[in-house]
Write an enzyme that holds these catalytic residues in place. Structure first.
Site, PDB file in Angstrom:
ATOM      1  CG  ASN A   9     -16.675 -11.196 -27.349  1.00 48.59           C
ATOM      2  OD1 ASN A   9     -16.068 -12.153 -27.835  1.00 48.59           O
ATOM      3  ND2 ASN A   9     -17.952 -10.933 -27.624  1.00 48.59           N
ATOM      4  CE  LYS A  11     -17.890  -8.740 -30.580  1.00 46.42           C
ATOM      5  NZ  LYS A  11     -18.820  -7.770 -31.128  1.00 46.42           N
ATOM      6  CG  HIS A  93     -22.349 -11.506 -28.086  1.00 48.65           C
ATOM      7  ND1 HIS A  93     -22.663 -10.959 -29.306  1.00 48.65           N
ATOM      8  CD2 HIS A  93     -21.475 -10.646 -27.492  1.00 48.65           C
ATOM      9  CE1 HIS A  93     -21.995  -9.821 -29.447  1.00 48.65           C
ATOM     10  NE2 HIS A  93     -21.266  -9.617 -28.366  1.00 48.65           N
ATOM     11  CD  GLU A  95     -21.195  -9.990 -32.576  1.00 49.87           C
ATOM     12  OE1 GLU A  95     -20.379 -10.845 -32.195  1.00 49.87           O
ATOM     13  OE2 GLU A  95     -20.929  -8.774 -32.637  1.00 49.87           O
ATOM     14  CD  GLU A 167     -21.999  -6.714 -25.478  1.00 48.02           C
ATOM     15  OE1 GLU A 167     -20.842  -6.285 -25.384  1.00 48.02           O
ATOM     16  OE2 GLU A 167     -22.303  -7.690 -26.182  1.00 48.02           O
ATOM     17  N   GLY A 173     -20.033  -2.787 -32.745  1.00 44.39           N
ATOM     18  CA  GLY A 173     -19.255  -2.766 -33.975  1.00 44.39           C
ATOM     19  C   GLY A 173     -19.588  -1.608 -34.897  1.00 44.39           C
ATOM     20  CB  SER A 213     -18.742   1.275 -30.216  1.00 49.97           C
ATOM     21  OG  SER A 213     -19.258   0.651 -31.381  1.00 49.97           O
TER      22      SER A 213
HETATM   23  P1  13P Z   1     -17.536  -3.830 -30.137  1.00 51.81           P
HETATM   24  O1  13P Z   1     -16.803  -3.286 -28.924  1.00 51.81           O
HETATM   25  O2  13P Z   1     -16.623  -4.252 -31.227  1.00 51.81           O
HETATM   26  O3  13P Z   1     -18.620  -2.898 -30.547  1.00 51.81           O
HETATM   27  O4  13P Z   1     -18.255  -5.174 -29.647  1.00 51.81           O
HETATM   28  C1  13P Z   1     -18.970  -5.154 -28.471  1.00 51.81           C
HETATM   29  C2  13P Z   1     -19.350  -6.541 -28.130  1.00 51.81           C
HETATM   30  O5  13P Z   1     -20.161  -7.138 -28.795  1.00 51.81           O
HETATM   31  C3  13P Z   1     -18.677  -7.172 -26.987  1.00 51.81           C
HETATM   32  O6  13P Z   1     -19.272  -8.381 -26.668  1.00 51.81           O
END
Ligand code: 13P
Length: 264
Positions: A9, A11, A93, A95, A167, A173, A213
């Site tokens: 992903n 982002k 997601h 976020e 997740e 992150g 992560s």
């Molecule tokens: P990170 O691997 O940067 O922590 O992000 C995970 C994520 O949100 C994947 O969708």
């Protein structure tokens, strides 16, 4: 036997002009057809990534889709628009739950749109740190799953191509990962809920990924868990060497599963 899946992903990172070359470099670094490999760039880079990945065996995914099919939704991107550019789609997601206020009900409608357009959904679920500390992690995730999936099952049954990504919000992150055993326990809880919602074979065929992560250094902890079927990778999915390492580790798990299935 469940497949082993590594999805990246990206982002909101990178420009369209950079996306094709990056996708091509990542694809070349992960030549493991036993692993289902997916890259999910921003909408504006889907066409470039789709072109760059042609013939590589790496699939393209979108990071989101609108909950409605068409209409006066400024800035929206429908499932039908994505269908020629992507074969997978991330929905729900954390976020977007946080920044766009997405609810389980809305996410359920996104799953419906994916089904209509033939996009394979990766449904993201995960608890906040306070929920885990309060002993509510599994209940939170099970409620997210049920809230979204009820919309879909009511309209035509359990989505048989569904992939769930667990997740934990506190691991995204932050450099802090869940423990493999905790992620595994959550995968079991996810399958229990899926079974209650009508998943075939009591949920035993439902792929569950871990995200939060994940790096080439931490991927092994999750890929060693029989209940975990791969990873949804964020920051590390923008790095060629990281993806090479993660997919190489995933290929070990995929090979072991193939051998176990062959011996059975
Ligand atoms: P990170 O691997 O940067 O922590 O992000 C995970 C994520 O949100 C994947 O969708």
């Amino acid at each position: 036997m469940r497949p082993v899946i590594i999805a990246g992903n990206w982002k909101m990172n990178g420009l369209p002009a950079e996306a094709g070359p990056l996708a091509a470099a990542i694809a070349a670094a992960m030549p493991h057809p036993d692993v289902v490999r997916v890259l999910c760039p921003p909408f504006v880079s889907l066409a470039a990534v789709d072109a760059a990945l042609a013939g590589t065996g790496v699939a393209v995914g979108a990071q989101d889709v609108h909950a409605e099919g068409a209409g006066a939704y400024t800035g929206g991107v429908s499932a039908a628009m994505l269908a020629g550019l992507a074969t997978w789609c991330i929905v729900g997601h954390s976020e977007r739950r946080r920044d766009q206020g997405e609810t389980d009900e809305l996410i359920g409608h996104k799953l419906l749109r994916c089904r209509e357009a033939g996009l394979r959904p990766i449904l993201c679920v995960g608890e906040q740190l306070a929920e885990r500390e309060a002993g509510q992690a599994e209940a939170t995730v099970q409620a997210q799953l049920a809230g979204a999936l009820r919309v879909v099952t009511a309209a035509g049954g359990f989505p048989d191509d569904l992939v769930v990504a667990y997740e934990p919000v506190w691991a995204i992150g932050t450099g802090r990962t869940a423990r493999g055993a905790d992620a595994s326990a959550m995968a079991d809880a996810i399958r229990v809920t899926a079974a209650a919602l009508g998943a075939p074979a009591d949920g035993s065929r439902l792929p569950v990924l871990y995200g939060g992560s994940v790096t080439s250094a931490s991927a092994g902890e999750f890929l060693a868990e029989p209940a975990i079927d791969g990873a949804l990778v964020g920051g590390a999915s923008l790095k060629v060497d990281e993806m090479a390492g993660i997919v190489a580790r995933a290929a070990v798990t995929a090979q072991a599963r193939l051998e176990a299935a062959g011996a059975a």
